[in-house]
Motif scaffolding. Structure first.
Motif, short mmCIF file in Angstrom:
data_model
loop_
_atom_site.label_atom_id
_atom_site.label_comp_id
_atom_site.label_asym_id
_atom_site.label_seq_id
_atom_site.Cartn_x
_atom_site.Cartn_y
_atom_site.Cartn_z
N VAL A 346 0.83 -1.21 0.00
CA VAL A 346 0.00 0.00 0.00
C VAL A 346 0.86 1.25 0.00
N GLY A 347 2.02 1.22 0.66
CA GLY A 347 2.92 2.37 0.63
C GLY A 347 3.40 2.68 -0.77
N SER A 348 3.81 1.64 -1.49
CA SER A 348 4.24 1.82 -2.88
C SER A 348 3.09 2.30 -3.75
N ALA A 349 1.91 1.71 -3.55
CA ALA A 349 0.74 2.09 -4.34
C ALA A 349 0.38 3.55 -4.11
N ALA A 350 0.45 4.00 -2.85
CA ALA A 350 0.14 5.40 -2.56
C ALA A 350 1.15 6.33 -3.23
N ALA A 351 2.42 5.95 -3.22
CA ALA A 351 3.44 6.76 -3.90
C ALA A 351 3.16 6.84 -5.39
N MET A 352 2.78 5.71 -5.99
CA MET A 352 2.45 5.67 -7.41
C MET A 352 1.23 6.54 -7.71
N GLY A 353 0.18 6.40 -6.87
CA GLY A 353 -1.03 7.19 -7.08
C GLY A 353 -0.79 8.68 -6.92
N ALA A 354 0.01 9.04 -5.92
CA ALA A 354 0.32 10.45 -5.70
C ALA A 354 1.09 11.03 -6.87
N ALA A 355 2.05 10.28 -7.38
CA ALA A 355 2.84 10.74 -8.52
C ALA A 355 1.98 10.91 -9.76
N GLY A 356 1.13 9.91 -10.02
CA GLY A 356 0.26 9.99 -11.19
C GLY A 356 -0.68 11.17 -11.12
N LEU A 357 -1.27 11.40 -9.95
CA LEU A 357 -2.20 12.51 -9.81
C LEU A 357 -1.48 13.85 -9.95
N ALA A 358 -0.32 13.97 -9.33
CA ALA A 358 0.45 15.21 -9.46
C ALA A 358 0.79 15.48 -10.93
N ALA A 359 1.06 14.42 -11.68
CA ALA A 359 1.41 14.59 -13.09
C ALA A 359 0.24 15.14 -13.89
N VAL A 360 -0.95 14.54 -13.74
CA VAL A 360 -2.08 14.98 -14.56
C VAL A 360 -2.65 16.30 -14.08
N LEU A 361 -2.28 16.73 -12.87
CA LEU A 361 -2.69 18.05 -12.38
C LEU A 361 -1.68 19.12 -12.75
#
Length: 457
Positions: A346-361
């Protein structure tokens, strides 16, 4: 170093990428090894070790191995056909994989759970064997399921094949520092660099269609979870909750009583929908694992449904960016709960999700790296202690909270200019060290934590 977006995001089945998908893949690899061998075989057998033994029943590891030896693979899995084949195997004590004829296999006697010391390479180890008419082993291989559906033989793991990934790509980076430097010198975004790497290996059409399918399967999984009620299998009598939460939220739309924090309930509902499907053995996408499969889809769904200006045309950039971060974590630390606890999942998944969201924003590479670091940092030390070895408690709710942390991390990073004290590389190394120091009781063995302090029935 190159780990494809299709390595980090694999279509498969629940409840576990390392304990269900991995053993099924390993069995398929062993069948290929048998087909290439110059011997005539009469039977097959196997043994499960380490975490695959301790939580194997709860994770359906035995079932997955048996089906794998019968020729099933995660990406083409058919549940109804699998149930028919399992019943035939129980009745006939044989499996009939394509090209190998009928082989003797008694599930009760020929697949053993070894609760002794782990095999030397990894906590998720298994040995598969093929025998002659006398019952003597004439072919044998040791496999390690190293997380996220990745499977290595003993020799491949020893040779470092899990870190050497073929021909060079245009933008190779083994660390976040290299990634940021490459983005600076090239003028490209993380997604653009990752896309160039993917196209150099598989072509643009394969990338477009493959990423499209990944999101389609993720979204379908959310929708099934949001419309399905009932009780999850396994004996804990856990009721599905995602549909009820989503129905209540829908009923409250348009009222003047909605508190802003209710958006967290939407994110939790999306993530829980995925992990309830996973717990039921449904089709999911590793992101980067099954146990953490709800975080990234929930963040994407939140963005598409609740953030003005979001467009599915940008989902590719989201997933490419997320895969770049996930690849760094896997290469430099682990995405396996059996190796490093839930911080690795879940830690890795949260890092991935945060990065992806920051990118599209619209985040810069520095802000994206910052978002990933914030999300991972605040999962450090999280243990993997599933009750009864099932991917249900605390896993389902934990994905909801992981999605909320991912969105918060992206938002915080975008409020700054990307400069921050703790580099993502340092955070990943800290996670690796923490996982190495963590007691085996808290690494997917169900021997500590919630697994021993909550009644199993």
């Amino acid at each position: 170093m190159f780990l494809s977006v299709f390595d980090m995001f694999k279509v498969g089945i629940g409840p576990s990428s390392s304990h269900t998908m991995g053993p099924m893949v390993a069995a398929g690899k062993f069948l290929d090894k048998m087909r290439a061998a110059p011997f005539g075989f009469h039977g097959v057998k196997g043994s499960l070790h380490g975490s695959l033994a301790f939580t194997g029943v709860g994770h359906a590891t035995d079932r997955a191995t048996i089906l794998g030896l019968a020729g099933f693979l995660p990406e083409t899995y058919d549940h109804e056909q699998a149930e028919k084949v399992l019943e035939e195997i129980r009745e006939t004590h044989t499996v009939s994989p394509e090209g190998l004829g009928t082989l003797q296999f008694h599930p009760k006697d020929d697949l053993t759970f070894d609760f002794g010391p782990n095999l030397p390479g990894h906590a998720n180890g298994m040995i598969l064997m093929a025998t002659d008419k006398q019952g003597d082993v004439i072919l044998q291989e040791t496999y390690y399921s190293i997380g996220g559906g990745f499977v290595m033989t003993e020799a491949e793991l020893a040779a470092g094949r899990n870190t050497e990934e073929g021909e060079p790509v245009p933008y190779p980076f083994k660390s976040a520092a290299e990634m940021l430097e490459m983005a600076e010198t090239s003028g490209k975004s993380i997604a653009q660099m990752k896309k160039a790497n993917e196209i150099s290996r598989g072509g643009s059409e394969n990338l477009k269609s493959g990423v499209g399918r990944i999101w389609q399967v993720m979204n379908d999984c959310i929708e099934r979870g949001l419309t399905t009620e009932g009780e999850l299998p396994g004996g804990l009598y856990v009721k599905r909750r995602a549909k009820g939460i989503a129905d209540a939220l829908e009923a409250e739309r348009g009222t003047n009583l909605n508190a802003p924090h209710k958006i967290n309930d939407w994110m939790s509902a999306y993530a829980m929908a995925v992990n309830e499907e996973n717990a039921a053995g449904g089709q999911v996408v590793t992101a980067p694992t099954n146990g953490a499969a709800g975080v990234v889809p929930a963040v994407i769904k939140y963005w598409l449904e609740h953030v003005p200006g979001a467009s599915e045309a940008q989902v590719e950039d989201f997933l490419l960016t997320a895969a770049a971060i996930g690849g760094l974590v896997k290469y430099n630390a682990s995405i396996s709960g059996a190796e490093a606890g839930c911080q690795a999942e879940v830690g890795s998944a949260a890092a991935m999700g945060a990065a992806g969201l920051a990118a599209v924003l619209g985040g810069t590479p520095q802000q994206i790296e910052n978002a990933a670091e914030i999300a991972l940092e605040h999962h450090l030390g999280m243990t993997c202690d599933p009750v009864k070895g099932l991917v249900q408690v605390p896993c389902i709710e934990r994905n909801g909270l992981g999605a909320i942390k991912a969105v918060s991390a992206a938002s915080l990073a975008l409020r700054g200019d990307g400069t921050h004290l703790v580099p993502l590389d340092a955070c990943i190394e800290t996670m690796r060290q923490t996982g190495a120091d963590m007691s085996e009781k808290y690494k997917e063995t169900s021997l500590g934590g919630l697994a021993v302090n909550v009644p199993n029935c």
